[in-house]
Motif scaffolding. Structure first.
Motif, PDB file in Angstrom:
ATOM      1  N   ALA A   1       0.624  -1.462  -0.386  1.00 52.46           N
ATOM      2  CA  ALA A   1       0.136  -0.165  -0.055  1.00 52.46           C
ATOM      3  C   ALA A   1       0.888   1.338  -0.025  1.00 52.46           C
ATOM      4  O   ALA A   1       0.321   1.973  -0.705  1.00 52.46           O
ATOM      5  N   ASP A   2       2.218   1.336   0.916  1.00 55.53           N
ATOM      6  CA  ASP A   2       2.712   2.367  -0.013  1.00 55.53           C
ATOM      7  C   ASP A   2       3.292   2.382  -0.939  1.00 55.53           C
ATOM      8  O   ASP A   2       3.357   3.568  -1.057  1.00 55.53           O
ATOM      9  N   CYS A   3       4.482   1.783  -0.909  1.00 50.86           N
ATOM     10  CA  CYS A   3       4.619   1.582  -2.721  1.00 50.86           C
ATOM     11  C   CYS A   3       3.528   2.093  -3.603  1.00 50.86           C
ATOM     12  O   CYS A   3       3.537   2.544  -4.238  1.00 50.86           O
ATOM     13  N   PHE A   4       2.335   1.912  -3.900  1.00 51.61           N
ATOM     14  CA  PHE A   4       1.054   1.487  -4.056  1.00 51.61           C
ATOM     15  C   PHE A   4       1.082   3.546  -4.088  1.00 51.61           C
ATOM     16  O   PHE A   4       0.725   3.781  -4.957  1.00 51.61           O
ATOM     17  N   ALA A   5       1.055   4.292  -2.848  1.00 51.40           N
ATOM     18  CA  ALA A   5       0.774   5.245  -2.291  1.00 51.40           C
ATOM     19  C   ALA A   5       1.784   6.334  -3.313  1.00 51.40           C
ATOM     20  O   ALA A   5       1.643   7.328  -3.938  1.00 51.40           O
ATOM     21  N   PHE A   6       3.050   5.707  -2.901  1.00 53.97           N
ATOM     22  CA  PHE A   6       4.336   6.969  -3.531  1.00 53.97           C
ATOM     23  C   PHE A   6       3.894   7.080  -4.980  1.00 53.97           C
ATOM     24  O   PHE A   6       4.329   8.524  -5.672  1.00 53.97           O
ATOM     25  N   GLU A   7       4.172   5.966  -5.240  1.00 56.97           N
ATOM     26  CA  GLU A   7       4.304   5.882  -7.014  1.00 56.97           C
ATOM     27  C   GLU A   7       3.123   6.868  -7.690  1.00 56.97           C
ATOM     28  O   GLU A   7       2.988   7.334  -8.519  1.00 56.97           O
ATOM     29  N   GLY A   8       2.232   5.980  -7.172  1.00 55.30           N
ATOM     30  CA  GLY A   8       0.823   6.492  -7.623  1.00 55.30           C
ATOM     31  C   GLY A   8       0.888   8.058  -7.652  1.00 55.30           C
ATOM     32  O   GLY A   8      -0.045   8.938  -8.608  1.00 55.30           O
ATOM     33  N   ALA A   9       0.958   8.536  -6.388  1.00 55.82           N
ATOM     34  CA  ALA A   9       0.619  10.280  -6.199  1.00 55.82           C
ATOM     35  C   ALA A   9       1.666  11.198  -7.170  1.00 55.82           C
ATOM     36  O   ALA A   9       1.810  11.891  -7.901  1.00 55.82           O
ATOM     37  N   ARG A  10       3.203  10.359  -7.869  1.00 57.48           N
ATOM     38  CA  ARG A  10       4.044  10.728  -8.123  1.00 57.48           C
ATOM     39  C   ARG A  10       3.583  10.531  -9.521  1.00 57.48           C
ATOM     40  O   ARG A  10       3.645  11.779 -10.406  1.00 57.48           O
ATOM     41  N   ILE A  11       2.830   9.849  -9.640  1.00 55.44           N
ATOM     42  CA  ILE A  11       2.078   9.628 -11.453  1.00 55.44           C
ATOM     43  C   ILE A  11       1.244  10.607 -11.578  1.00 55.44           C
ATOM     44  O   ILE A  11       1.395  11.973 -12.634  1.00 55.44           O
ATOM     45  N   TYR A  12       0.578  11.004 -10.276  1.00 51.01           N
ATOM     46  CA  TYR A  12      -1.077  11.695 -11.014  1.00 51.01           C
ATOM     47  C   TYR A  12      -0.158  13.135 -10.438  1.00 51.01           C
ATOM     48  O   TYR A  12      -0.483  14.122 -11.704  1.00 51.01           O
ATOM     49  N   PHE A  13       0.754  13.286 -10.048  1.00 49.61           N
ATOM     50  CA  PHE A  13       0.674  15.419 -10.024  1.00 49.61           C
ATOM     51  C   PHE A  13       1.943  15.403 -10.917  1.00 49.61           C
ATOM     52  O   PHE A  13       2.252  16.601 -11.016  1.00 49.61           O
ATOM     53  N   SER A  14       2.857  13.937 -11.444  1.00 44.39           N
ATOM     54  CA  SER A  14       4.164  15.131 -12.440  1.00 44.39           C
ATOM     55  C   SER A  14       2.971  15.250 -13.825  1.00 44.39           C
ATOM     56  O   SER A  14       3.699  16.240 -14.509  1.00 44.39           O
TER      57      SER A  14
END
Length: 270
Positions: free
Chosen positions: A141-154
């Motif tokens: 869940a941590d891995c998904f949250a950090f990477e997913g948020a990075r992709i969204y905001f990038s």
């Protein structure tokens, strides 16, 4: 201004949730659609006093309650025994009916983004019966949250994408320090209970950077450290295993996820 700020945060939650479903492989679910008052779970972590290990081996490191009085009565009962206790209160998140808690809207954008995606990863695991084990699921869940948020905001907010990377690094440093601390304290306990308890007295320093009043000494016991172990144990391995893979790929493909996490999963999952 306050109303505009709250509206902005609510919209961010809804947008992130929709993005998680359409772009990041999360199964459709009714969570995070409306604002509501917080609902709470009450927990008690219970550890042995001679090592950082669960006292109740048959079902794990903690008990949970929905009734506060029952929780307090249980704490009073457990306090009679030679065990370490850490009472905790959780906001009710991570299940598919959970909504936007008012208390969450006071968090920073980076923290709010992390929570929404982290909890949706748990919801996805429940819906799809992904049996990866509690400690691995927290790291997933941590891995998904950090990477997913990075992709969204990038695409529209590079500064926020950078903040998510900084937040992840912060977590990693903390988890690495915790894992090293567990090992050192348990090694001390192996020599003698007195030596382990003496080293435990210094353990509060590791939490100082994460507390608002950094000048106050933070006293911890074995159960306090045990309550964080669920998150830190496999964090590095899971991140390395999923590095370079788009979240959509491993969330939407159970076989790929199990393949990448092989060696970390419970026997039945593998």
């Amino acid at each position: 201004y306050i109303m505009r700020k709250l509206e902005e945060m609510v919209n961010l939650v809804k947008e992130l949730k929709a993005y998680a479903v359409t772009e990041l492989g999360i199964s459709e679910n009714p969570s995070f659609q409306s604002v509501e008052e917080g609902e709470w779970f009450y927990g008690i972590y219970v550890s042995r006093t001679d090592c950082i290990e669960p006292y109740f081996k048959n079902y794990g490191p903690y008990e949970t309650y929905t009734d506060e009085k029952e929780w307090r009565d249980r704490i009073a009962d457990l306090s009679k025994y030679d065990i370490d206790i850490n009472p905790v209160v959780w906001e009710a998140l991570g299940f598919k009916e959970c909504q936007i808690k008012k208390s969450l809207l006071r968090a920073s954008k980076s923290r709010l983004s992390y929570v929404v995606l982290h909890e949706n990863a748990h919801i996805h695991c429940e819906i799809n019966n992904l049996k990866v084990g509690g400690q691995v699921e927290e790291s997933l869940a941590d891995c998904f949250a950090f990477e997913g948020a990075r992709i969204y905001f990038s695409k529209n907010n590079p500064d926020m994408a950078k903040q998510m990377t900084q937040m992840q690094n912060h977590y990693f440093e903390f988890y690495t320090s915790l894992n090293e601390l567990y090992s050192r304290i348990n090694e001390a306990y192996n020599r003698s209970k007195e030596e382990g308890r003496a080293l435990l007295e210094t353990a509060g320093d590791i939490f100082r950077p994460f507390r608002r009043k950094k000048n106050l000494k933070y006293k911890v016991n074995n159960a306090t450290l045990l309550s964080h172990k669920n998150y830190s144990t496999h964090s590095r391995q899971v991140f390395e295993a999923l590095k370079g893979i788009h979240p959509r790929e491993y969330m939407a493909n159970k076989d790929l996820l199990y393949e990448k996490l092989a060696g970390l999963l419970p026997p039945k999952a593998e």
